[in-house]
Scaffold this motif. Structure first.
Motif, PDB file in Angstrom:
ATOM      1  N   LEU A   1      -4.054  14.015  13.835  1.00  0.00           N
ATOM      2  CA  LEU A   1      -3.357  14.075  12.312  1.00  0.00           C
ATOM      3  C   LEU A   1      -2.068  13.342  12.469  1.00  0.00           C
ATOM      4  CD1 LEU A   1      -3.788  17.629  10.770  1.00  0.00           C
ATOM      5  CD2 LEU A   1      -4.888  15.591   9.858  1.00  0.00           C
ATOM      6  N   VAL A   2      -1.178  13.474  13.516  1.00  0.00           N
ATOM      7  CA  VAL A   2       0.311  12.780  13.729  1.00  0.00           C
ATOM      8  C   VAL A   2      -0.284  11.306  14.153  1.00  0.00           C
ATOM      9  CG1 VAL A   2       1.993  12.636  15.329  1.00  0.00           C
ATOM     10  CG2 VAL A   2       1.205  14.940  14.688  1.00  0.00           C
ATOM     11  N   MET A   3      -1.006  11.082  15.023  1.00  0.00           N
ATOM     12  CA  MET A   3      -1.275   9.934  15.294  1.00  0.00           C
ATOM     13  C   MET A   3      -1.896   8.836  14.264  1.00  0.00           C
ATOM     14  SD  MET A   3      -3.032   9.980  19.294  1.00  0.00           S
ATOM     15  CE  MET A   3      -4.068  11.348  18.950  1.00  0.00           C
ATOM     16  N   VAL A   4      -2.867   9.400  13.463  1.00  0.00           N
ATOM     17  CA  VAL A   4      -3.429   8.644  12.260  1.00  0.00           C
ATOM     18  C   VAL A   4      -2.099   8.542  11.349  1.00  0.00           C
ATOM     19  CG1 VAL A   4      -4.887   8.995  10.223  1.00  0.00           C
ATOM     20  CG2 VAL A   4      -5.736   9.686  12.614  1.00  0.00           C
ATOM     21  N   GLY A   5      -1.489   9.556  11.162  1.00  0.00           N
ATOM     22  CA  GLY A   5      -0.146   9.178  10.144  1.00  0.00           C
ATOM     23  C   GLY A   5       0.747   8.013  10.727  1.00  0.00           C
ATOM     24  N   ILE A   6       0.994   7.899  12.187  1.00  0.00           N
ATOM     25  CA  ILE A   6       1.757   6.938  12.569  1.00  0.00           C
ATOM     26  C   ILE A   6       1.089   5.501  12.602  1.00  0.00           C
ATOM     27  CG2 ILE A   6       2.532   6.193  14.965  1.00  0.00           C
ATOM     28  CD1 ILE A   6       3.217   8.851  15.651  1.00  0.00           C
ATOM     29  N   THR A   7      -0.052   5.616  12.725  1.00  0.00           N
ATOM     30  CA  THR A   7      -0.973   4.354  12.881  1.00  0.00           C
ATOM     31  C   THR A   7      -0.823   3.803  11.152  1.00  0.00           C
ATOM     32  OG1 THR A   7      -2.445   5.014  14.605  1.00  0.00           O
ATOM     33  CG2 THR A   7      -3.346   3.111  13.137  1.00  0.00           C
ATOM     34  N   ILE A   8      -0.880   4.514  10.327  1.00  0.00           N
ATOM     35  CA  ILE A   8      -1.162   4.257   8.876  1.00  0.00           C
ATOM     36  C   ILE A   8       0.542   3.755   8.587  1.00  0.00           C
ATOM     37  CG2 ILE A   8      -0.943   5.062   6.367  1.00  0.00           C
ATOM     38  CD1 ILE A   8      -3.421   6.769   7.243  1.00  0.00           C
ATOM     39  N   ILE A   9       1.508   4.393   9.075  1.00  0.00           N
ATOM     40  CA  ILE A   9       2.881   4.137   8.662  1.00  0.00           C
ATOM     41  C   ILE A   9       3.029   2.592   9.545  1.00  0.00           C
ATOM     42  CG2 ILE A   9       5.353   4.448   8.944  1.00  0.00           C
ATOM     43  CD1 ILE A   9       4.327   7.350   8.867  1.00  0.00           C
ATOM     44  N   VAL A  10       2.922   2.589  10.661  1.00  0.00           N
ATOM     45  CA  VAL A  10       3.017   1.475  11.315  1.00  0.00           C
ATOM     46  C   VAL A  10       2.310  -0.015  10.850  1.00  0.00           C
ATOM     47  CG1 VAL A  10       2.714  -0.050  13.603  1.00  0.00           C
ATOM     48  CG2 VAL A  10       3.547   2.523  13.623  1.00  0.00           C
ATOM     49  N   ALA A  11       1.135   0.330  10.590  1.00  0.00           N
ATOM     50  CA  ALA A  11       0.225  -0.887   9.845  1.00  0.00           C
ATOM     51  C   ALA A  11       0.894  -1.134   8.588  1.00  0.00           C
ATOM     52  CB  ALA A  11      -1.144  -0.134   9.668  1.00  0.00           C
ATOM     53  N   ALA A  12       1.338  -0.227   7.678  1.00  0.00           N
ATOM     54  CA  ALA A  12       1.647  -0.333   6.391  1.00  0.00           C
ATOM     55  C   ALA A  12       3.265  -1.266   6.424  1.00  0.00           C
ATOM     56  CB  ALA A  12       1.893   0.735   5.469  1.00  0.00           C
ATOM     57  N   VAL A  13       4.154  -0.732   7.607  1.00  0.00           N
ATOM     58  CA  VAL A  13       5.245  -1.522   7.546  1.00  0.00           C
ATOM     59  C   VAL A  13       5.084  -2.952   8.259  1.00  0.00           C
ATOM     60  CG1 VAL A  13       7.544  -1.444   8.833  1.00  0.00           C
ATOM     61  CG2 VAL A  13       6.655   0.609   7.966  1.00  0.00           C
ATOM     62  N   LEU A  14       4.241  -2.997   9.233  1.00  0.00           N
ATOM     63  CA  LEU A  14       3.988  -4.104   9.592  1.00  0.00           C
ATOM     64  C   LEU A  14       3.395  -5.202   8.722  1.00  0.00           C
ATOM     65  CD1 LEU A  14       2.648  -3.729  13.322  1.00  0.00           C
ATOM     66  CD2 LEU A  14       4.602  -5.122  12.721  1.00  0.00           C
ATOM     67  N   GLY A  15       2.376  -4.797   8.140  1.00  0.00           N
ATOM     68  CA  GLY A  15       1.541  -5.516   6.804  1.00  0.00           C
ATOM     69  C   GLY A  15       2.442  -6.041   5.806  1.00  0.00           C
ATOM     70  N   GLY A  16       3.352  -5.221   5.386  1.00  0.00           N
ATOM     71  CA  GLY A  16       4.338  -5.285   4.356  1.00  0.00           C
ATOM     72  C   GLY A  16       5.247  -6.471   4.769  1.00  0.00           C
ATOM     73  N   ILE A  17       5.884  -6.425   5.794  1.00  0.00           N
ATOM     74  CA  ILE A  17       6.764  -7.533   6.591  1.00  0.00           C
ATOM     75  C   ILE A  17       5.981  -8.838   6.797  1.00  0.00           C
ATOM     76  CG2 ILE A  17       8.012  -8.167   8.671  1.00  0.00           C
ATOM     77  CD1 ILE A  17       8.762  -5.263   8.898  1.00  0.00           C
ATOM     78  N   LEU A  18       4.620  -8.818   7.248  1.00  0.00           N
ATOM     79  CA  LEU A  18       3.929  -9.993   7.636  1.00  0.00           C
ATOM     80  C   LEU A  18       3.396 -10.721   6.495  1.00  0.00           C
ATOM     81  CD1 LEU A  18       2.209  -9.061  10.875  1.00  0.00           C
ATOM     82  CD2 LEU A  18       4.299 -10.531  10.608  1.00  0.00           C
TER      83      LEU A  18
ATOM     84  N   PHE B   1       4.875 -14.412   5.094  1.00  0.00           N
ATOM     85  CA  PHE B   1       3.816 -15.526   4.768  1.00  0.00           C
ATOM     86  C   PHE B   1       3.632 -15.743   3.334  1.00  0.00           C
ATOM     87  CE2 PHE B   1       3.111 -14.451   9.294  1.00  0.00           C
ATOM     88  CZ  PHE B   1       3.199 -15.908   9.602  1.00  0.00           C
ATOM     89  N   GLY B   2       4.474 -14.992   2.424  1.00  0.00           N
ATOM     90  CA  GLY B   2       4.344 -15.402   0.828  1.00  0.00           C
ATOM     91  C   GLY B   2       2.914 -14.728   0.337  1.00  0.00           C
ATOM     92  N   MET B   3       2.461 -13.862   0.914  1.00  0.00           N
ATOM     93  CA  MET B   3       1.079 -13.444   0.378  1.00  0.00           C
ATOM     94  C   MET B   3       1.240 -12.474  -0.524  1.00  0.00           C
ATOM     95  SD  MET B   3      -1.307 -14.133   3.831  1.00  0.00           S
ATOM     96  CE  MET B   3      -2.836 -14.279   3.159  1.00  0.00           C
ATOM     97  N   GLY B   4       2.255 -11.856  -0.866  1.00  0.00           N
ATOM     98  CA  GLY B   4       2.527 -10.732  -1.783  1.00  0.00           C
ATOM     99  C   GLY B   4       2.486  -9.400  -1.233  1.00  0.00           C
ATOM    100  N   ALA B   5       2.745  -8.478  -1.880  1.00  0.00           N
ATOM    101  CA  ALA B   5       2.612  -7.128  -1.545  1.00  0.00           C
ATOM    102  C   ALA B   5       1.319  -6.704  -1.325  1.00  0.00           C
ATOM    103  CB  ALA B   5       3.275  -6.094  -2.555  1.00  0.00           C
ATOM    104  N   VAL B   6       1.171  -5.875  -0.141  1.00  0.00           N
ATOM    105  CA  VAL B   6      -0.134  -5.312   0.029  1.00  0.00           C
ATOM    106  C   VAL B   6      -0.244  -3.849  -0.099  1.00  0.00           C
ATOM    107  CG1 VAL B   6      -1.705  -4.897   2.205  1.00  0.00           C
ATOM    108  CG2 VAL B   6      -0.098  -6.934   2.381  1.00  0.00           C
ATOM    109  N   GLY B   7      -1.252  -3.326  -0.707  1.00  0.00           N
ATOM    110  CA  GLY B   7      -1.720  -1.842  -0.803  1.00  0.00           C
ATOM    111  C   GLY B   7      -1.258  -1.001  -2.146  1.00  0.00           C
ATOM    112  N   LEU B   8      -0.369  -0.459  -1.916  1.00  0.00           N
ATOM    113  CA  LEU B   8      -0.237   0.421  -3.211  1.00  0.00           C
ATOM    114  C   LEU B   8      -0.301   0.276  -4.515  1.00  0.00           C
ATOM    115  CD1 LEU B   8       2.885   2.519  -1.153  1.00  0.00           C
ATOM    116  CD2 LEU B   8       0.493   2.915  -1.223  1.00  0.00           C
ATOM    117  N   GLY B   9      -1.183   0.692  -5.043  1.00  0.00           N
ATOM    118  CA  GLY B   9      -1.533   0.342  -6.215  1.00  0.00           C
ATOM    119  C   GLY B   9      -1.745  -1.233  -6.936  1.00  0.00           C
ATOM    120  N   GLY B  10      -1.727  -1.949  -6.015  1.00  0.00           N
ATOM    121  CA  GLY B  10      -1.897  -3.554  -6.287  1.00  0.00           C
ATOM    122  C   GLY B  10      -0.796  -3.972  -6.822  1.00  0.00           C
ATOM    123  N   MET B  11       0.519  -3.460  -6.638  1.00  0.00           N
ATOM    124  CA  MET B  11       1.825  -4.152  -7.052  1.00  0.00           C
ATOM    125  C   MET B  11       2.028  -5.199  -6.406  1.00  0.00           C
ATOM    126  SD  MET B  11       3.936  -0.592  -7.792  1.00  0.00           S
ATOM    127  CE  MET B  11       4.306  -0.320  -6.339  1.00  0.00           C
TER     128      MET B  11
END
Length: 192
Positions: free
Chosen positions: A159-176, A180-190
């Motif tokens: 549970l802890v590892m999955v939570g960390i993986t999701i957080i790391v991927a979300a933060v990296l995804g948002g930044i990257l 690269f001007g590709m817009g926000a990723v994920g949450l609610g399609g915003m």
């Protein structure tokens, strides 16, 4: 032992292989360079192959998966080790690193095969389940976890590892993706 032999043995005969692993000396750094890094690169090829055929942004997605794996490995090693005393297990960072690195083997292989339509997704699911089983088998030999504590130790760590993986991927995804001007990723399609 070479990389291919270790992958094969951990996948085919995990219980026996954990006994071999327990006799070896390894550090989180040596496992990162000699095992996690090469398999993470191989695993990142699957999303790249999928992206070539299916979507744009595939290189960024593969990069996010790759970096998330490396960061997740280190954080997971420390978490597994920190949790050990709570479950009457041996606190040993090197053994925790072995457990985390080798038990992720099915996930690395499934990551590579993820480009296969329909079957790729199924393989990922099977790999996750098998990885959990392999981790369970490794808790006794590597962490000296008593039989009655294995399941709860495994569940809390996952549970802890999955939570960390999701957080790391979300933060990296948002930044990257933003970089690269590709817009926000994920949450609610915003999108901005």
């Amino acid at each position: 032992m070479n990389l291919i032999e270790r992958v094969k043995n951990i996948l085919v005969t995990p219980q026996t292989e954990w006994m071999v692993v327990d006799t070896e000396n390894a550090t989180p750094q040596s496992l990162l360079i000699g095992y996690v890094l090469p398999l993470s690169i191989i695993s990142a090829i699957g999303p790249i192959l999928s992206g070539i055929f299916l979507s744009s942004g595939f290189v960024i997605t593969a990069f996010i998966a790759f970096i998330s794996t490396l960061i997740g490995y280190y954080i997971s090693v420390y978490i597994v080790d920190l949790l050990a005393p709570s479950f009457s297990s041996e606190k040993n960072l090197n053994k925790s690193a072995q457990l985390v690195a080798y038990s992720s083997t099915p996930i690395y292989i499934a990551g590579f095969l993820s480009f296969i339509p329909v079957i790729g997704g199924l393989l990922k699911f099977v790999a996750i389940v098998y990885s959990i089983y392999i981790t369970y088998l490794g808790l006794g030999p590597l962490k000296q976890t008593p039989e009655d504590k294995k399941v709860i130790y495994l569940l809390v760590a996952i549970l802890v590892m999955v939570g960390i993986t999701i957080i790391v991927a979300a933060v990296l995804g948002g930044i990257l993706f933003a970089a690269f001007g590709m817009g926000a990723v994920g949450l609610g399609g915003m999108h901005p």
